[in-house]
Design an enzyme around this catalytic site. Structure first.
Site, PDB file in Angstrom:
ATOM      1  N   ASN A 218       0.804 -10.073  -7.686  1.00  0.00           N
ATOM      2  CA  ASN A 218      -0.313  -9.210  -8.080  1.00  0.00           C
ATOM      3  C   ASN A 218       0.156  -8.266  -9.175  1.00  0.00           C
ATOM      4  OD1 ASN A 218       0.591  -6.563  -6.829  1.00  0.00           O
ATOM      5  ND2 ASN A 218       0.614  -7.899  -5.028  1.00  0.00           N
ATOM      6  N   LYS A 295      10.227 -28.224  -8.619  1.00  0.00           N
ATOM      7  CA  LYS A 295       8.988 -27.815  -9.268  1.00  0.00           C
ATOM      8  C   LYS A 295       7.880 -28.804  -8.915  1.00  0.00           C
ATOM      9  CE  LYS A 295       7.257 -27.053 -13.895  1.00  0.00           C
ATOM     10  NZ  LYS A 295       7.238 -27.976 -14.995  1.00  0.00           N
ATOM     11  N   ASP A 313       2.893  -7.450   8.581  1.00  0.00           N
ATOM     12  CA  ASP A 313       2.356  -6.157   8.151  1.00  0.00           C
ATOM     13  C   ASP A 313       3.498  -5.140   8.293  1.00  0.00           C
ATOM     14  OD1 ASP A 313       1.162  -3.626   7.949  1.00  0.00           O
ATOM     15  OD2 ASP A 313      -0.770  -4.430   8.593  1.00  0.00           O
ATOM     16  N   PHE A 328      -1.215   3.182   1.866  1.00  0.00           N
ATOM     17  CA  PHE A 328      -2.094   3.229   0.703  1.00  0.00           C
ATOM     18  C   PHE A 328      -3.214   2.228   0.938  1.00  0.00           C
ATOM     19  CE2 PHE A 328      -0.282   5.605  -2.969  1.00  0.00           C
ATOM     20  CZ  PHE A 328       0.785   6.185  -2.299  1.00  0.00           C
ATOM     21  N   LYS A 342      -9.152   2.160   8.064  1.00  0.00           N
ATOM     22  CA  LYS A 342      -7.818   1.556   7.904  1.00  0.00           C
ATOM     23  C   LYS A 342      -6.739   2.515   8.406  1.00  0.00           C
ATOM     24  CE  LYS A 342      -7.348  -1.419   4.449  1.00  0.00           C
ATOM     25  NZ  LYS A 342      -7.202  -1.917   3.078  1.00  0.00           N
ATOM     26  N   LYS A 346      -4.278   1.298  11.300  1.00  0.00           N
ATOM     27  CA  LYS A 346      -2.834   1.175  11.050  1.00  0.00           C
ATOM     28  C   LYS A 346      -2.044   2.260  11.783  1.00  0.00           C
ATOM     29  CE  LYS A 346      -2.963  -1.739   7.145  1.00  0.00           C
ATOM     30  NZ  LYS A 346      -2.028  -2.741   6.649  1.00  0.00           N
TER      31      LYS A 346
HETATM   32  N1  CTP Z   1       0.787  -3.367   3.933  1.00  0.00           N
HETATM   33  C1  CTP Z   1       1.925  -3.755   4.595  1.00  0.00           C
HETATM   34  N2  CTP Z   1       2.156  -5.066   4.847  1.00  0.00           N
HETATM   35  C2  CTP Z   1       1.264  -6.012   4.494  1.00  0.00           C
HETATM   36  C3  CTP Z   1       0.072  -5.618   3.841  1.00  0.00           C
HETATM   37  C4  CTP Z   1      -0.149  -4.285   3.564  1.00  0.00           C
HETATM   38  O1  CTP Z   1       2.744  -2.900   4.916  1.00  0.00           O
HETATM   39  N3  CTP Z   1       1.516  -7.278   4.760  1.00  0.00           N
HETATM   40  C5  CTP Z   1       0.566  -1.925   3.666  1.00  0.00           C
HETATM   41  C6  CTP Z   1       0.381  -1.591   2.215  1.00  0.00           C
HETATM   42  O2  CTP Z   1       1.607  -1.285   1.578  1.00  0.00           O
HETATM   43  C7  CTP Z   1      -0.524  -0.379   2.267  1.00  0.00           C
HETATM   44  C8  CTP Z   1      -1.329  -0.586   3.539  1.00  0.00           C
HETATM   45  O3  CTP Z   1      -0.618  -1.556   4.303  1.00  0.00           O
HETATM   46  O4  CTP Z   1       0.227   0.819   2.419  1.00  0.00           O
HETATM   47  C9  CTP Z   1      -2.714  -1.066   3.308  1.00  0.00           C
HETATM   48  O5  CTP Z   1      -2.697  -2.228   2.528  1.00  0.00           O
HETATM   49  P1  CTP Z   1      -4.053  -2.960   2.150  1.00  0.00           P
HETATM   50  O6  CTP Z   1      -3.722  -4.181   1.350  1.00  0.00           O
HETATM   51  O7  CTP Z   1      -5.013  -1.974   1.565  1.00  0.00           O
HETATM   52  O8  CTP Z   1      -4.641  -3.338   3.557  1.00  0.00           O
HETATM   53  P2  CTP Z   1      -4.524  -4.621   4.417  1.00  0.00           P
HETATM   54  O9  CTP Z   1      -3.851  -4.282   5.682  1.00  0.00           O
HETATM   55  O10 CTP Z   1      -3.922  -5.715   3.621  1.00  0.00           O
HETATM   56  O11 CTP Z   1      -6.046  -4.923   4.720  1.00  0.00           O
HETATM   57  P3  CTP Z   1      -7.197  -5.586   3.773  1.00  0.00           P
HETATM   58  O12 CTP Z   1      -6.518  -6.569   2.879  1.00  0.00           O
HETATM   59  O13 CTP Z   1      -8.101  -6.210   4.741  1.00  0.00           O
HETATM   60  O14 CTP Z   1      -7.819  -4.461   3.022  1.00  0.00           O
END
Ligand code: CTP
Length: 404
Positions: A218, A295, A313, A328, A342, A346
């Protein structure tokens, strides 16, 4: 050489330079300190003068250079090492060779630089530089440990190609990193809640391998996390930055990772003795079940199906008593309500919300607009630099932590 000019102690920084090839970076450091509005007072060892003549440092610092020759001239009724030590607020030794570090650890004072070090009572920063084997020698390791134990800030060396042609850890911290360390020492963050506490910050987007050359990634640049790490560092915290992006010019250690799995492992290990975790990284939510060897060929293929599985996560996996966790939430649209949910889901102490669709802010940009959601309320920070956002975020972390 004549005695140094009368200087204002609050602006004077002693810069000790010793005989290491990285001394060329000390010239840039001295220039940078002048740009920062400070008055560097360069103290050169005899070995340093084989690399860079005092005239160069005198020109960039706009002040005479102190050396062993000048050391024996009484000035103003005091010997120069005592006078120089009195004039400054901070002392930096950059480059600091193994030899000078050993003398500092042993309390030797056989040249002006080491005599000033013994006489100086303010914060001291050293930027070691040497061949990797010298750096890893138990004598050097022990000397650095001793200096750190006595309160000297030892800046980490960087990995890379060394002047001797070998690869390894031994490159001097960059001038930018040293300037940040000087800024922190001058700020005197003596009593804030973050002082001495360990803060782990993650930044950048993870890369999930598809095959030997491709990945799912990303656009996250790592700038927001970097700004938070710098700000927490300036408030006296011990920092570990776990990032997928190159991070140059940091006075604190950086752990480079690639995938969500790498990041999870690095964070798990770093938080074992941490007080705060700031998950600013854009962690991939899904990754290919397995990276393919070699590849994937385009020939004889009209479609390609990848099976993706959920990643760990990281934030959820690191919950533990006593760890203040900051998440974040980059949402597509003004979805503050979703961010609040969220935060609850979390179980974090604080959540920083930003709208990725808002004009000119967020991913990749130098600016951001955020809302900080804490246990006690919400703070909206209108569009501003990521550094200013980081100030607001770290203010809230300090408020959340309370007194040390
Ligand atoms: N995060 C994490 N591990 C992951 C995904 C996300 O620790 N595998 C953390 C990110 O660094 C951020 C927070 O979780 O601090 C929220 O990330 P976000 O992408 O907004 O949320 P998701 O849990 O991925 O939920 P969604 O994609 O449904 O919004």
């Amino acid at each position: 050489m004549s005695s140094p000019p009368v200087s204002r102690p609050e602006r004077t920084v002693l810069v000790g330079v010793t005989g290491g090839i990285a001394i060329y970076k000390a010239v840039e450091l001295v220039r940078g300190l002048v740009k920062d509005g400070l008055q560097p007072l360069v103290v050169s060892t005899a070995a340093a003068q084989r690399f860079v003549m005092p005239l160069t440092f005198a020109a960039v610092s706009q002040a005479p250079v102190l050396d062993d020759e000048s050391a024996w001239q009484a000035s103003g009724g005091w010997f120069q090492h005592i006078e120089a030590a009195r004039q400054a607020r901070v002392m930096v030794v950059a480059p600091a060779t193994a030899n000078t570090l050993a003398k500092m650890a042993a309390g030797m004072a056989d040249n002006l630089l080491t005599a000033i070090y013994l006489a100086f009572r303010g914060p001291v920063i050293v930027a070691p530089t040497m061949n990797w084997a010298m750096n890893e020698h138990p004598a050097t390791v022990e000397n650095l440990r001793l200096l750190a134990k006595r309160g000297v800030e030892v800046l980490p060396t960087e990995e890379g190609e060394l002047a001797c042609g070998e690869e390894g850890s031994g490159r001097m911290a960059s001038p930018d990193a040293i300037r940040l360390a000087v800024r922190r020492a001058l700020a005197g963050t003596a009593s804030g809640p973050l002082r001495g506490r360990k803060v782990v910050v993650t930044s950048g987007g993870t890369r999930e391998r598809i095959d030997a050359v491709r990945f799912i990634g990303n656009r996250s640049s790592g700038k927001m996390g970097r700004a938070v790490a710098d700000e927490a560092y300036l408030r006296g915290a011990r920092i570990a930055l776990v990032t997928t992006r190159p991070a140059e010019g940091t006075p604190y250690p950086v752990v480079r990772v690639e995938s969500a799995e790498d990041m999870a492992a690095a964070v798990r290990s770093e938080v074992s003795d941490a007080d705060v975790l700031v998950m600013a990284a854009a962690v991939a939510d899904f990754a290919p079940r397995e990276a393919r060897e070699g590849k994937i060929e385009r020939a004889a293929r009209d479609t390609l199906t990848l099976e993706l599985v959920r990643t760990v996560d990281v934030l959820a996996a690191t919950a533990k008593p006593g760890l203040f966790r900051v998440g974040f939430a980059a949402e597509a649209g003004p979805q503050l309500q979703r961010a609040r949910a969220k935060k609850a889901a979390k179980g974090v102490d604080m959540l920083v919300f930003n709208d990725i669709l808002a004009e000119g802010v967020g991913i990749g940009s130098d600016e951001n607009e955020i809302t900080i959601i804490t246990a006690t309320g919400e703070t909206h920070v209108p569009r501003t630099s990521k550094a200013a956002c980081a100030t607001a975020i770290v203010d809230e972390i300090e408020a959340g932590l309370g007194a040390p």
